[in-house]
Design an enzyme around this catalytic site. Sequence first.
Site, PDB file in Angstrom:
ATOM      1  N   GLU A 176      39.928  43.461  39.210  1.00  0.00           N
ATOM      2  CA  GLU A 176      40.113  42.527  40.318  1.00  0.00           C
ATOM      3  C   GLU A 176      39.935  43.316  41.604  1.00  0.00           C
ATOM      4  O   GLU A 176      40.744  44.184  41.926  1.00  0.00           O
ATOM      5  CB  GLU A 176      41.487  41.868  40.309  1.00  0.00           C
ATOM      6  N   CYS A 221      45.802  39.567  47.888  1.00  0.00           N
ATOM      7  CA  CYS A 221      44.546  39.514  47.144  1.00  0.00           C
ATOM      8  C   CYS A 221      43.803  38.207  47.406  1.00  0.00           C
ATOM      9  O   CYS A 221      42.586  38.197  47.558  1.00  0.00           O
ATOM     10  CB  CYS A 221      44.817  39.668  45.650  1.00  0.00           C
TER      11      CYS A 221
END
Length: 461
Positions: free
Chosen positions: A229, A263
């Site tokens: 990620e 994020c």
Amino acid sequence: MTMITCVSPVNGEIYAERPALSLDAAKEAVARARKAQKDWARRPLEDRVQLVLKGAARLNEMADVVVPELAWQMGRPIKYGGEYRGFNERSNYVASIAADALSPMVVEDSANFARRIEREPHGVVFVIAPWNYPYMTAINTIAPALMAGNTVVLKHASQTLLVGERLVQAFVEAGIPADVFQNVFLDHETTSALIAAGSFNFVNFTGSVEGGRSIERAAAGTFTSLGLELGGKDPGYVMEDADLEAAVDTLMDGATYNSGQCCCGIERIYVHESLYDAFVEKSVAWVSNYKLGNPLEPETTLGPMANKRFAKVVREQIADAVAKGARALVDPKLFPADDGGAYLAPQILVDVNHSMAFMREETFGPAVGIMKVKSDAEALELMNDSPYGLTASLWTKDVERASRIGRDIETGTVFMNRADYLDPALCWTGVKETGRGGSLSVFGFHNLTRPKSYHLKKVTA
């Protein structure tokens, strides 16, 4: 001896440091994890699940230590109380689905054949965790990996180097064997050497795009499974029928909470021309209410960024955009604590466009650009004009419209009337330079295990 150091954004001083393991010592730690894995996997699934839940509960009991440590390490105000809500939600959800997610897929069970596909743990899982949500991001992999029968080696970011110690302390005190869940302090060279040697069966990395590329280069030829990620530049799109107050509240929170270091934080917003002026005005007022200051003071609502070099990137992107014609609307005089270093005032830019790095490159700070659009087609083209794809936030009362637009957005998650949230029942995944793989949900368990097929022909009389 190499030291891993955390410089606190609160005062710019060293807050904690630990010696990095040598390559030989790191290999010994991995060997202990590998030796312990088979016995751990043989334990009944429910035993593993309950031990993980006990570890999570033990960490909850450590809040008086964990919360101020987080403030010192990465700057989040103590007012927000750590990451326990998301940490617990994720731990509890994966526990609730573990039995079903890991159960065999029975193809045939007849008088002649037993055919099924079972889920088998990879072995040793290496988790390289980031500093921005150091507990929640780590538990995304740690909890299902341990439940599935893997052993876990955790390497945390230097900015939050005490987090790994706290996690392992809590889980070992709760009864998980010390070799099953280990925390290690490693430099980049040793980390790469371990991966290149095929030391791990699965590596999960959350961090920068360049960091992800380094992991892929190190793993090249080893056939190690990877979950990555990486970067993000998540958009919001406010349509003409949106609930304006809710959109402002949620999108501004998504853009600035945790000093924008999320994020899936909102980094760019496209607003239909009919709502644009009102949206901008209300957003500026919303952001102007923050109190920037020392995160250890209870009245502080916006702390410093985790490192002054991160704040430098944000300032440079803002300055570049303004030099190219953008306008900054939030009065810096409202934030006297902005010191030109880690303490950074929030900002909203208008008159922005995609020629500016501020609207294309990851900012990862408390600043957001707002653009006016005339149609869904224009908004869609702008949302997809990005090298990243983690989430997109759509604001409308029309579910069918959101679904239709969502199918054409290059992203991992489509939100409607919410943003900046990780639902553990859904797969957390991304496209393009945001990475590959997926965590949580049933897919998280499947990524942390491998399929094993059984084709058993029965002896008949």
